[in-house]
Design a protein around this motif. Sequence first.
Motif, PDB file in Angstrom:
ATOM      1  N   THR A 116       0.946  -1.260   0.069  1.00 41.22           N
ATOM      2  CA  THR A 116       0.025  -0.038  -0.074  1.00 41.22           C
ATOM      3  C   THR A 116       0.977   1.198   0.005  1.00 41.22           C
ATOM      4  O   THR A 116       1.680   1.643   1.229  1.00 41.22           O
ATOM      5  CB  THR A 116      -0.879   0.169   1.110  1.00 41.22           C
ATOM      6  OG1 THR A 116      -1.552  -1.091   1.444  1.00 41.22           O
ATOM      7  CG2 THR A 116      -2.020   1.257   1.128  1.00 41.22           C
ATOM      8  N   ALA A 117       0.800   1.861  -1.222  1.00 39.01           N
ATOM      9  CA  ALA A 117       1.641   3.015  -1.191  1.00 39.01           C
ATOM     10  C   ALA A 117       0.800   4.452  -0.843  1.00 39.01           C
ATOM     11  O   ALA A 117      -0.220   4.471  -1.504  1.00 39.01           O
ATOM     12  CB  ALA A 117       2.385   3.370  -2.745  1.00 39.01           C
TER      13      ALA A 117
ATOM     14  N   GLY B  36       7.741  -2.139 -13.143  1.00 42.42           N
ATOM     15  CA  GLY B  36       9.074  -2.667 -13.461  1.00 42.42           C
ATOM     16  C   GLY B  36      10.278  -2.017 -12.710  1.00 42.42           C
ATOM     17  O   GLY B  36      11.352  -2.523 -12.854  1.00 42.42           O
ATOM     18  N   ALA B  37       9.799  -1.273 -11.758  1.00 38.64           N
ATOM     19  CA  ALA B  37      10.981  -0.490 -10.850  1.00 38.64           C
ATOM     20  C   ALA B  37      11.217  -1.121  -9.818  1.00 38.64           C
ATOM     21  O   ALA B  37      10.648  -2.248  -9.348  1.00 38.64           O
ATOM     22  CB  ALA B  37      10.587   0.811 -10.543  1.00 38.64           C
ATOM     23  N   THR B  38      12.660  -1.286  -9.535  1.00 38.29           N
ATOM     24  CA  THR B  38      13.147  -2.193  -8.341  1.00 38.29           C
ATOM     25  C   THR B  38      13.221  -1.096  -7.063  1.00 38.29           C
ATOM     26  O   THR B  38      13.981   0.019  -7.310  1.00 38.29           O
ATOM     27  CB  THR B  38      14.416  -2.606  -8.716  1.00 38.29           C
ATOM     28  OG1 THR B  38      14.320  -3.756 -10.006  1.00 38.29           O
ATOM     29  CG2 THR B  38      15.077  -3.442  -7.540  1.00 38.29           C
TER      30      THR B  38
ATOM     31  N   MET C  89       6.838   6.834  -6.999  1.00 41.05           N
ATOM     32  CA  MET C  89       7.981   5.645  -7.212  1.00 41.05           C
ATOM     33  C   MET C  89       7.713   4.566  -7.776  1.00 41.05           C
ATOM     34  O   MET C  89       8.496   3.785  -8.045  1.00 41.05           O
ATOM     35  CB  MET C  89       8.736   5.600  -5.942  1.00 41.05           C
ATOM     36  CG  MET C  89       9.474   6.953  -5.416  1.00 41.05           C
ATOM     37  SD  MET C  89      10.139   6.457  -3.689  1.00 41.05           S
ATOM     38  CE  MET C  89       9.846   8.203  -2.682  1.00 41.05           C
ATOM     39  N   MET C  90       6.567   3.852  -7.507  1.00 43.14           N
ATOM     40  CA  MET C  90       5.946   2.605  -7.652  1.00 43.14           C
ATOM     41  C   MET C  90       5.421   2.325  -8.981  1.00 43.14           C
ATOM     42  O   MET C  90       4.350   2.061  -9.327  1.00 43.14           O
ATOM     43  CB  MET C  90       4.939   2.139  -6.598  1.00 43.14           C
ATOM     44  CG  MET C  90       5.235   2.539  -5.191  1.00 43.14           C
ATOM     45  SD  MET C  90       6.759   1.535  -4.633  1.00 43.14           S
ATOM     46  CE  MET C  90       6.143  -0.095  -4.731  1.00 43.14           C
TER      47      MET C  90
ATOM     48  N   GLU D  89      12.910   3.713  -1.328  1.00 48.08           N
ATOM     49  CA  GLU D  89      13.915   4.226  -2.292  1.00 48.08           C
ATOM     50  C   GLU D  89      13.927   3.355  -3.592  1.00 48.08           C
ATOM     51  O   GLU D  89      14.077   2.195  -3.641  1.00 48.08           O
ATOM     52  CB  GLU D  89      15.071   4.454  -1.804  1.00 48.08           C
ATOM     53  CG  GLU D  89      15.661   3.625  -0.859  1.00 48.08           C
ATOM     54  CD  GLU D  89      16.947   3.645  -0.118  1.00 48.08           C
ATOM     55  OE1 GLU D  89      17.926   3.426  -0.429  1.00 48.08           O
ATOM     56  OE2 GLU D  89      16.734   4.348   0.957  1.00 48.08           O
ATOM     57  N   VAL D  90      13.880   4.069  -4.899  1.00 45.73           N
ATOM     58  CA  VAL D  90      14.253   3.455  -5.958  1.00 45.73           C
ATOM     59  C   VAL D  90      15.576   3.175  -6.148  1.00 45.73           C
ATOM     60  O   VAL D  90      16.683   3.914  -5.780  1.00 45.73           O
ATOM     61  CB  VAL D  90      13.760   4.368  -7.284  1.00 45.73           C
ATOM     62  CG1 VAL D  90      13.912   3.680  -8.631  1.00 45.73           C
ATOM     63  CG2 VAL D  90      12.370   4.703  -7.056  1.00 45.73           C
ATOM     64  N   THR D  91      15.909   2.038  -6.807  1.00 47.42           N
ATOM     65  CA  THR D  91      17.279   1.494  -6.761  1.00 47.42           C
ATOM     66  C   THR D  91      17.538   0.923  -8.384  1.00 47.42           C
ATOM     67  O   THR D  91      16.776   0.918  -9.149  1.00 47.42           O
ATOM     68  CB  THR D  91      17.809   0.276  -5.632  1.00 47.42           C
ATOM     69  OG1 THR D  91      19.123   0.065  -5.761  1.00 47.42           O
ATOM     70  CG2 THR D  91      16.979  -0.962  -5.879  1.00 47.42           C
TER      71      THR D  91
END
Length: 137
Positions: free
Chosen positions: A69-70, A81-83, A77-78, A109-111
């Motif tokens: 749940t964002a 395909g994002a890590t 950020m979500m 945090e996106v990495t």
Amino acid sequence: MADAQPAKRKPVFKKVHQLQPDTKGHTLIVKVVDSKTVLQKGRPDGIQVRQMKIAECLVGDETGTIIFTARNEQVDMMSTGATVILRNAKIDMFKGSMRLAVDKWGRVEVTEPASFTVRENYNMSLVEYELVSVVEK
């Protein structure tokens, strides 16, 4: 006297299949499989209008998936395909199923993209739990 700073602990990364109901303090590296905005509205807060956004995102790793749940700035950020690294995440129970969330004490945090492929056939949020009170005699 100098202030002695305690040594920072290295984070212990967990896998999705290790998560248990009503636990907290988890650090995970997950990929976003899907993201759907479920609530978006403006709220008058004094002079300015604050936006409130909530999205349900299916995230996972090589061991399984779970619904995350964002809230508010986390929603942006979500992207699919994002890590992302979820720090100090907690498990909330919603209608008997587990949901992953990061509150004000945690961080999203996106990495860089991870090398694993997500195991989509094992969704931890589809498992229903029931609170049973045990009376000892």
